[in-house]
Structures are given as structure tokens and as C-alpha cells.
Scaffold this motif. Structure first.
Motif, short mmCIF file in Angstrom:
data_model
loop_
_atom_site.label_atom_id
_atom_site.label_comp_id
_atom_site.label_asym_id
_atom_site.label_seq_id
_atom_site.Cartn_x
_atom_site.Cartn_y
_atom_site.Cartn_z
N LYS A 42 0.82 -1.21 0.00
CA LYS A 42 0.00 0.00 0.00
C LYS A 42 0.86 1.26 0.00
O LYS A 42 0.50 2.27 -0.61
CB LYS A 42 -0.92 -0.01 1.23
N HIS A 43 2.02 1.23 0.68
CA HIS A 43 2.83 2.43 0.85
C HIS A 43 4.25 2.31 0.28
O HIS A 43 5.03 3.26 0.37
CB HIS A 43 2.95 2.78 2.34
N LEU A 44 4.58 1.15 -0.28
CA LEU A 44 5.97 0.90 -0.70
C LEU A 44 5.98 -0.11 -1.84
O LEU A 44 5.11 -0.97 -1.92
CB LEU A 44 6.73 0.30 0.50
N GLN A 45 6.98 0.01 -2.72
CA GLN A 45 7.13 -0.94 -3.82
C GLN A 45 8.59 -1.22 -4.07
O GLN A 45 9.43 -0.30 -4.02
CB GLN A 45 6.50 -0.36 -5.10
N LEU A 46 8.91 -2.48 -4.36
CA LEU A 46 10.26 -2.90 -4.72
C LEU A 46 10.24 -3.41 -6.15
O LEU A 46 9.46 -4.30 -6.49
CB LEU A 46 10.75 -4.02 -3.79
N GLY A 113 29.09 0.68 -17.72
CA GLY A 113 29.95 -0.49 -17.59
C GLY A 113 29.90 -1.41 -18.80
O GLY A 113 29.30 -1.10 -19.84
N ARG A 114 30.50 -2.57 -18.63
CA ARG A 114 30.62 -3.57 -19.70
C ARG A 114 29.68 -4.76 -19.50
O ARG A 114 29.78 -5.76 -20.22
CB ARG A 114 32.05 -4.08 -19.77
N THR A 115 28.80 -4.66 -18.51
CA THR A 115 27.81 -5.70 -18.24
C THR A 115 26.48 -5.01 -17.94
O THR A 115 26.46 -3.81 -17.65
CB THR A 115 28.20 -6.56 -17.02
N PRO A 116 25.36 -5.74 -17.99
CA PRO A 116 24.10 -5.11 -17.59
C PRO A 116 24.20 -4.56 -16.16
O PRO A 116 24.83 -5.17 -15.29
CB PRO A 116 23.09 -6.25 -17.68
N LEU A 117 23.62 -3.42 -15.93
CA LEU A 117 23.58 -2.80 -14.62
C LEU A 117 22.40 -3.40 -13.86
O LEU A 117 21.25 -3.28 -14.28
CB LEU A 117 23.41 -1.28 -14.76
N LYS A 118 22.68 -4.11 -12.79
CA LYS A 118 21.65 -4.81 -12.01
C LYS A 118 21.35 -3.98 -10.77
O LYS A 118 22.23 -3.76 -9.92
CB LYS A 118 22.14 -6.20 -11.60
N ILE A 119 20.11 -3.52 -10.68
CA ILE A 119 19.72 -2.67 -9.57
C ILE A 119 18.36 -3.09 -9.03
O ILE A 119 17.61 -3.81 -9.67
CB ILE A 119 19.67 -1.19 -9.97
N TYR A 120 18.07 -2.63 -7.82
CA TYR A 120 16.69 -2.66 -7.35
C TYR A 120 16.34 -1.27 -6.87
O TYR A 120 17.21 -0.48 -6.50
CB TYR A 120 16.43 -3.74 -6.30
N THR A 121 15.08 -0.95 -6.94
CA THR A 121 14.62 0.36 -6.53
C THR A 121 13.39 0.23 -5.65
O THR A 121 12.55 -0.64 -5.87
CB THR A 121 14.37 1.27 -7.76
N VAL A 122 13.33 1.08 -4.65
CA VAL A 122 12.21 1.11 -3.72
C VAL A 122 11.51 2.45 -3.91
O VAL A 122 12.14 3.51 -3.85
CB VAL A 122 12.68 0.95 -2.26
N TYR A 123 10.21 2.39 -4.18
CA TYR A 123 9.37 3.58 -4.33
C TYR A 123 8.46 3.69 -3.11
O TYR A 123 7.88 2.71 -2.68
CB TYR A 123 8.47 3.46 -5.55
N ALA A 124 8.30 4.91 -2.61
CA ALA A 124 7.36 5.15 -1.52
C ALA A 124 6.63 6.46 -1.81
O ALA A 124 7.26 7.51 -1.78
CB ALA A 124 8.09 5.21 -0.18
N PRO A 125 5.35 6.41 -2.14
CA PRO A 125 4.49 5.24 -2.31
C PRO A 125 4.79 4.51 -3.63
O PRO A 125 5.62 4.99 -4.42
CB PRO A 125 3.08 5.86 -2.34
N PRO A 126 4.12 3.38 -3.87
CA PRO A 126 4.34 2.64 -5.12
C PRO A 126 4.16 3.52 -6.35
O PRO A 126 3.34 4.44 -6.35
CB PRO A 126 3.28 1.52 -5.08
N HIS A 127 4.92 3.21 -7.39
CA HIS A 127 4.87 4.01 -8.61
C HIS A 127 4.31 3.23 -9.81
O HIS A 127 3.73 3.81 -10.71
CB HIS A 127 6.26 4.54 -8.94
N HIS A 128 4.51 1.92 -9.84
CA HIS A 128 4.08 1.07 -10.96
C HIS A 128 2.93 0.16 -10.51
O HIS A 128 2.85 -0.20 -9.35
CB HIS A 128 5.25 0.23 -11.48
N PRO A 129 2.08 -0.26 -11.45
CA PRO A 129 0.99 -1.18 -11.08
C PRO A 129 1.53 -2.51 -10.54
O PRO A 129 2.59 -2.97 -10.94
CB PRO A 129 0.25 -1.42 -12.42
N HIS A 130 0.77 -3.10 -9.62
CA HIS A 130 1.11 -4.41 -9.05
C HIS A 130 1.36 -5.40 -10.19
O HIS A 130 0.60 -5.44 -11.16
CB HIS A 130 -0.04 -4.90 -8.17
N GLY A 131 2.43 -6.16 -10.10
CA GLY A 131 2.73 -7.18 -11.09
C GLY A 131 3.40 -6.68 -12.36
O GLY A 131 3.54 -7.43 -13.32
#
Length: 145
Positions: A42-46, A113-131
Motif C-alpha cells: 500500500k505504501h511501498l514498492q520494490l 559499464g561492460r555488463t548489464p547494470l543490475k539494480i533494485y529500486t524502492v518507491y514510496a508510495p508505489p509508482h508502478h501497477p502491481h505485477g
């Protein structure tokens, strides 16, 4: 409750808003999609992201959403500013670095870099639809507009 971040078919699912524990490094490294929501509450998204060599998240602003970005693998450049034509805050980033983006700040992350950039991001509140699952930036851009 026995929850695993990787489904039997190797797919990663949005487990929110149920309680969830995961090995975030493993989930990020196995994700090959541009963007994939792993947990939406409800308040956070990964979300997990894989930015291709020479690619970028793209210039964006979230007026009401703070954002935390963690670099798990690769090298890049974080750019931020109060105006999209003046990204005066620029810092090199690499594995282990975190980026904090206040709501209302223009920002972009470039893969240098020379490889895909692997990241995770946390949004508060959620920014994208569930799934949300977007295999490429082009798909993500089309869905945003």
C-alpha cells in the motif's frame, strides 16, 4: 509460510502485499527484464531492473514519490537536478552504492559499464501497477505514455 522469490518455472512474481522475505541479491542477479515489480504494498514498492550496456533508466521525475536505488552489480552514472535541463548533481556509481532521489527531482541512471547494470529500486508510495513486468525500456516507455 514458505515463500521463495523464484517460482518453479524460474519466473519472479510480485508477492505484495503479503509478508515476504527474499535474498534480494539473488533476485536482482536473476532478473533480466528492464523492470519487474517484486513486491507492491500500500505504501511501498520494490522493483528489480536490468539496464543493458550503454542503456539508461531515462530522464524522469516522480512528483509525489521518494525513490531509493541500490546497485547490486555494474557501473553507472547517477544524475539528478531540479530541472531536466540542468542535471547538476552527477556521481559515478558501482556495486554496493545507493542513490536517494527525493520526490520532485529529475533523475536518470546511465549504465557506463561492460555488463548489464543490475539494480533494485524502492518507491514510496508505489509508482508502478502491481505485477508490472517490462522486458525492455521501449515497452516500459510505451506503457508509461
Amino acid at each position: 509460510m514458505n515463500r521463495n522469490n523464484i517460482c518453479p518455472n524460474g519466473d519472479i512474481t510480485d508477492y505484495g502485499p503479503e509478508p515476504f522475505v527474499t535474498n534480494i541479491n539473488s533476485a536482482v542477479m536473476r532478473n533480466n527484464n528492464y523492470r519487474r515489480a517484486l513486491w507492491t504494498g500500500k505504501h511501498l514498492q520494490l522493483t528489480l531492473m536490468s539496464i543493458p550496456i550503454g542503456g539508461e533508466i531515462g530522464l524522469e521525475i516522480h512528483p509525489d514519490t521518494d525513490q531509493f536505488i541500490r546497485i547490486e552489480n555494474g557501473y553507472g552514472l547517477a544524475m539528478m537536478g531540479s530541472d531536466k535541463n540542468n542535471m547538476n548533481y552527477q556521481r559515478p556509481i558501482r556495486s554496493g552504492f545507493s542513490v536517494f532521489v527525493p520526490a520532485g527531482t529529475w533523475h536518470n541512471i546511465l549504465n557506463t559499464g561492460r555488463t548489464p547494470l543490475k539494480i533494485y529500486t524502492v518507491y514510496a508510495p508505489p509508482h508502478h501497477p502491481h505485477g508490472t513486468v517490462q522486458a525492455t525500456k521501449a515497452i516500459a516507455d510505451a506503457e508509461e505514455h
